[in-house]
Design a protein around this motif. Structure first.
Motif, PDB file in Angstrom:
ATOM      1  N   ASP A   1       0.856  -1.311  -0.226  1.00  0.00           N
ATOM      2  CA  ASP A   1      -0.213   0.104  -0.075  1.00  0.00           C
ATOM      3  C   ASP A   1       1.019   1.333  -0.018  1.00  0.00           C
ATOM      4  O   ASP A   1       1.851   1.222   0.251  1.00  0.00           O
ATOM      5  CB  ASP A   1      -1.516   0.122   1.161  1.00  0.00           C
ATOM      6  CG  ASP A   1      -2.315  -1.270   1.312  1.00  0.00           C
ATOM      7  OD1 ASP A   1      -2.403  -1.593   0.094  1.00  0.00           O
ATOM      8  OD2 ASP A   1      -2.632  -1.604   2.055  1.00  0.00           O
ATOM      9  N   LEU A   2       0.290   3.007  -0.557  1.00  0.00           N
ATOM     10  CA  LEU A   2       1.198   3.457  -0.249  1.00  0.00           C
ATOM     11  C   LEU A   2       1.092   4.463   1.020  1.00  0.00           C
ATOM     12  O   LEU A   2       0.447   4.195   1.956  1.00  0.00           O
ATOM     13  CB  LEU A   2       0.766   4.554  -1.225  1.00  0.00           C
ATOM     14  CG  LEU A   2       0.737   5.834  -1.715  1.00  0.00           C
ATOM     15  CD1 LEU A   2       2.121   5.643  -2.231  1.00  0.00           C
ATOM     16  CD2 LEU A   2       0.085   7.155  -2.008  1.00  0.00           C
ATOM     17  N   ILE A   3       2.623   4.985   1.053  1.00  0.00           N
ATOM     18  CA  ILE A   3       2.733   5.310   2.448  1.00  0.00           C
ATOM     19  C   ILE A   3       2.775   6.750   2.004  1.00  0.00           C
ATOM     20  O   ILE A   3       3.653   7.165   1.251  1.00  0.00           O
ATOM     21  CB  ILE A   3       4.065   4.690   3.124  1.00  0.00           C
ATOM     22  CG1 ILE A   3       4.164   3.363   3.765  1.00  0.00           C
ATOM     23  CG2 ILE A   3       4.112   5.590   4.497  1.00  0.00           C
ATOM     24  CD1 ILE A   3       5.187   2.346   4.112  1.00  0.00           C
ATOM     25  N   PRO A   4       2.199   7.307   2.502  1.00  0.00           N
ATOM     26  CA  PRO A   4       2.087   9.477   3.028  1.00  0.00           C
ATOM     27  C   PRO A   4       3.675   9.337   2.680  1.00  0.00           C
ATOM     28  O   PRO A   4       3.975   8.994   3.729  1.00  0.00           O
ATOM     29  CB  PRO A   4       1.156   9.669   3.568  1.00  0.00           C
ATOM     30  CG  PRO A   4       0.325   8.289   3.660  1.00  0.00           C
ATOM     31  CD  PRO A   4       0.758   7.387   3.924  1.00  0.00           C
ATOM     32  N   ASN A   5       4.120  10.634   1.939  1.00  0.00           N
ATOM     33  CA  ASN A   5       4.820  11.195   2.443  1.00  0.00           C
ATOM     34  C   ASN A   5       5.288  12.091   3.270  1.00  0.00           C
ATOM     35  O   ASN A   5       6.203  12.534   3.591  1.00  0.00           O
ATOM     36  CB  ASN A   5       4.846  11.702   1.090  1.00  0.00           C
ATOM     37  CG  ASN A   5       5.311  11.494  -0.144  1.00  0.00           C
ATOM     38  OD1 ASN A   5       6.104  10.269  -0.292  1.00  0.00           O
ATOM     39  ND2 ASN A   5       5.197  11.317  -1.614  1.00  0.00           N
ATOM     40  N   GLU A   6       4.011  12.742   4.176  1.00  0.00           N
ATOM     41  CA  GLU A   6       4.528  13.962   5.215  1.00  0.00           C
ATOM     42  C   GLU A   6       4.718  13.313   5.879  1.00  0.00           C
ATOM     43  O   GLU A   6       4.874  12.419   6.444  1.00  0.00           O
ATOM     44  CB  GLU A   6       3.047  14.440   5.215  1.00  0.00           C
ATOM     45  CG  GLU A   6       1.696  13.460   5.764  1.00  0.00           C
ATOM     46  CD  GLU A   6       0.570  13.073   5.336  1.00  0.00           C
ATOM     47  OE1 GLU A   6      -0.195  12.261   6.178  1.00  0.00           O
ATOM     48  OE2 GLU A   6       1.332  12.369   3.745  1.00  0.00           O
TER      49      GLU A   6
END
Length: 206
Positions: free
Chosen positions: A174-179
């Motif tokens: 799954d995608l991990i947020p960059n913030e």
């Protein structure tokens, strides 16, 4: 907000170092009273049931370290006064403890106790420590130790939850947020701003 911005500019202009907060100073002076002990250590062991991808687990821990600059705080002393700065993030390889040959968990408990009692090197060093643990092919996890200068029990719970979250996302691709997470420096600046405020003067007088 404007004072907060100017205060940050002032810190950045003169130095990359920030003062310790008042809670941190209390912990620092306690360390001075009991040097070379584990009095400031907070530790725990997290276990997962099932097969573990240790490469992804290590990556998940690194993501948490990168996103939370409070974990990367380091302490220095200048003229006897403690100051702190945020160290640059670099990917880390963690120790790996393989206990798959053990008959029971006695060795793990003994290792855990001995590791928790080891004091941190406080000056210009990491104030966290991780070890990946393998108990058997269907049981393992990681050990985490932090110093109270950068965390407390609630913080530890947040760190563990974030590691679990990112590990699950990596496993499931799954995608991990960059913030990044909120910066600890914001807390430092808010405290400094309050110290010079009219509200502080009123509270102090009271």
């Amino acid at each position: 907000a404007e004072y907060h911005r100017l205060l940050l500019m002032d810190f950045e202009y003169y130095s990359k170092y920030f003062p310790l907060t008042y809670p941190q100073k209390g912990i620092w002076y306690l360390e001075k009273m009991y040097p070379g002990t584990s009095i400031g250590n907070i530790a725990g062991t997290v276990r997962f049931k099932g097969e573990i991808d240790y490469q992804l687990l290590e990556k998940a821990i690194n993501i948490v370290i990168e996103k939370n600059d409070g974990l990367r705080l380091r302490i220095i002393e200048e003229d006897g006064e403690p100051k702190q700065y945020i160290s640059e993030y670099n990917y880390q390889k963690f120790d790996f403890l393989d206990l798959s040959g053990s008959k029971d968990l006695t060795e793990l408990y003994q290792w855990d106790q001995a590791q928790t009692q080891k004091p941190f090197k406080l000056i210009d060093s990491n104030l966290y420590y991780f070890t990946l643990l393998k108990i058997n092919d269907q049981d393992g996890g990681f050990y985490i130790k932090t110093h109270h200068l950068i965390s407390d029990a609630w913080t530890m719970s947040l760190i563990v939850n974030q590691i679990n979250e990112y590990y699950s996302k990596l496993i499931n691709q799954d995608l991990i947020p960059n913030e990044k997470k909120p910066s600890y420096i914001d807390f430092v600046l808010n405290e400094e701003e309050y110290y010079y405020s009219e509200q502080f003067k009123k509270n102090h007088k009271f």
